[in-house]
Design a protein around this motif. Sequence first.
Motif, short mmCIF file in Angstrom:
data_model
loop_
_atom_site.label_atom_id
_atom_site.label_comp_id
_atom_site.label_asym_id
_atom_site.label_seq_id
_atom_site.Cartn_x
_atom_site.Cartn_y
_atom_site.Cartn_z
N GLN A 129 3.65 -3.65 -9.77
CA GLN A 129 3.46 -3.29 -8.63
C GLN A 129 4.53 -3.84 -7.49
O GLN A 129 4.48 -4.65 -6.85
N GLN A 158 5.34 1.12 -9.08
CA GLN A 158 5.00 1.23 -7.83
C GLN A 158 6.12 0.85 -7.00
O GLN A 158 6.98 -0.17 -7.10
N ASP A 203 4.43 5.44 -8.47
CA ASP A 203 2.99 5.17 -7.76
C ASP A 203 3.38 4.67 -6.14
O ASP A 203 4.26 3.68 -5.99
N SER A 205 1.10 3.42 -4.21
CA SER A 205 0.21 2.46 -3.54
C SER A 205 0.72 1.59 -2.78
O SER A 205 1.89 1.01 -3.30
N HIS A 206 0.25 0.87 -1.82
CA HIS A 206 0.70 -0.01 -0.99
C HIS A 206 1.98 0.41 -0.05
O HIS A 206 2.40 -0.36 0.84
N GLN A 225 -1.15 7.51 -6.06
CA GLN A 225 -1.52 6.40 -5.63
C GLN A 225 -2.47 6.01 -6.57
O GLN A 225 -3.58 6.28 -6.88
N SER A 226 -2.12 5.05 -7.44
CA SER A 226 -3.05 4.41 -8.51
C SER A 226 -4.43 3.77 -8.14
O SER A 226 -5.39 3.93 -8.49
N HIS A 227 -4.29 3.05 -6.95
CA HIS A 227 -5.41 2.55 -6.43
C HIS A 227 -5.28 2.46 -5.04
O HIS A 227 -4.62 2.11 -4.39
N GLY A 228 -6.25 2.88 -4.25
CA GLY A 228 -6.39 3.04 -2.78
C GLY A 228 -7.78 3.47 -2.32
O GLY A 228 -8.73 3.79 -3.11
N SER A 240 -5.38 5.16 2.99
CA SER A 240 -4.32 6.19 3.34
C SER A 240 -4.84 7.42 4.22
O SER A 240 -6.14 7.76 3.84
N ASP A 296 -8.32 -2.55 -9.86
CA ASP A 296 -7.54 -3.35 -9.15
C ASP A 296 -8.15 -4.98 -9.46
O ASP A 296 -7.63 -5.85 -8.64
#
Length: 386
Positions: A129, A158, A203, A205-206, A225-228, A240, A296
């Motif tokens: 990440q 990421q 990725d 994400s963030h 985006q793996s996690h959001g 997002s 996550d």
Amino acid sequence: MSHDLLTRRKLLKGLGAAALCSPFISQQAWAVDHRPLFIDGLSFLPKDINDVKASKLSAFIADISDIEAIKQADGTTNYKRSYNACIKSIKAAKAIVDANPDVYLQGQSGLDISRAFDSKRTAVFFQIQGADCVENDSSQTNWQQLEEFKQQGLRVLQLTHHYGNRFAGGALDNNGKTGLNLPLTPAGHELIEALNHRHMLIDVSHSSPKTALDTAKASKSPIVQSHGAARSIVNHARCSPDEVIRAIADTGGVFGIFMMSFWLTNRPVPTINDYIKQIDHVVRIAGVDSVAIANDYPLRGQENLLKLNNDNAEGVKEYLDWWHSLRAKNVLGFDVEPKHVVIPELNTIERMSRIDDALKKARFKSSDRDRIMGGNWQRVLNQVLI
């Protein structure tokens, strides 16, 4: 949507649809085996190896990185994934996976999902990440550190974690008012090209919205985006905008909805219906091929909340100092005090089955549930990790 993006999206989706017939796991194979294809877009290698089987996951992306806590000039803390920390952590993760060959299959290519499914194991794909771990490779032709990570099994990178770095802008970067929307940098463009060349998954994400949009335009392969979560539902810097979700979908990629409930809903008591609303929103704006499941948290769930029997009022206290520090910087969304951390029904190792059941109750048809619960992740991993 531009003509070029539309053509690109149709091509990538078409390739994915064709590939779902063979050599991917087919729906007929799932039916014969009586096992669903469940894929989690981001979790961690568990301390207890028994959690892997209990999760019923066919595959998951695992953040295997380690961090250095870096104090920011404004008093907040960023957690940097440095090269030294991450090269040690990825070797340690590889040793764990290698020591448990009856449970894990380390994912090298997307086809390892099928191999793991056939052997009743779980494919695990290593992720870091934050591209901070690639410290000295910019403007080099050999990308030695990136190559070293790939040799150890890194398959998903990421770009940033919360705050920007020399490659990308972060979601929580701020100018004292509403936040900075920093772009992908020249070094970031070079990194995207290097990752595409090595068939590694990107990725966002963030990332800041601008970085995510720039990356979608620059990448020749699907990005994720793996996690959001969706900003249209919770107006927060870590969520997002719809244009980002659509841009990810236009590359043929997926958007994973995670379990952090304070970014899923502003309602005082979160339920599984709030999670389904996030999925439904992404489906409506970008299509059913664009959404997937993420976590996550550890496979078993957010550990402190489990100890508290999912008492959100007590559990949220561990986040408040960090939350208030970003409120003081006027970062978007931190003016709303969080009331919860988890959706109790999903803070369990049985979350995938519960989400699948909830989608069925929400009248998602069977083929769409198959895509959301694992098929979309499988398609993207097969397209990129070759």
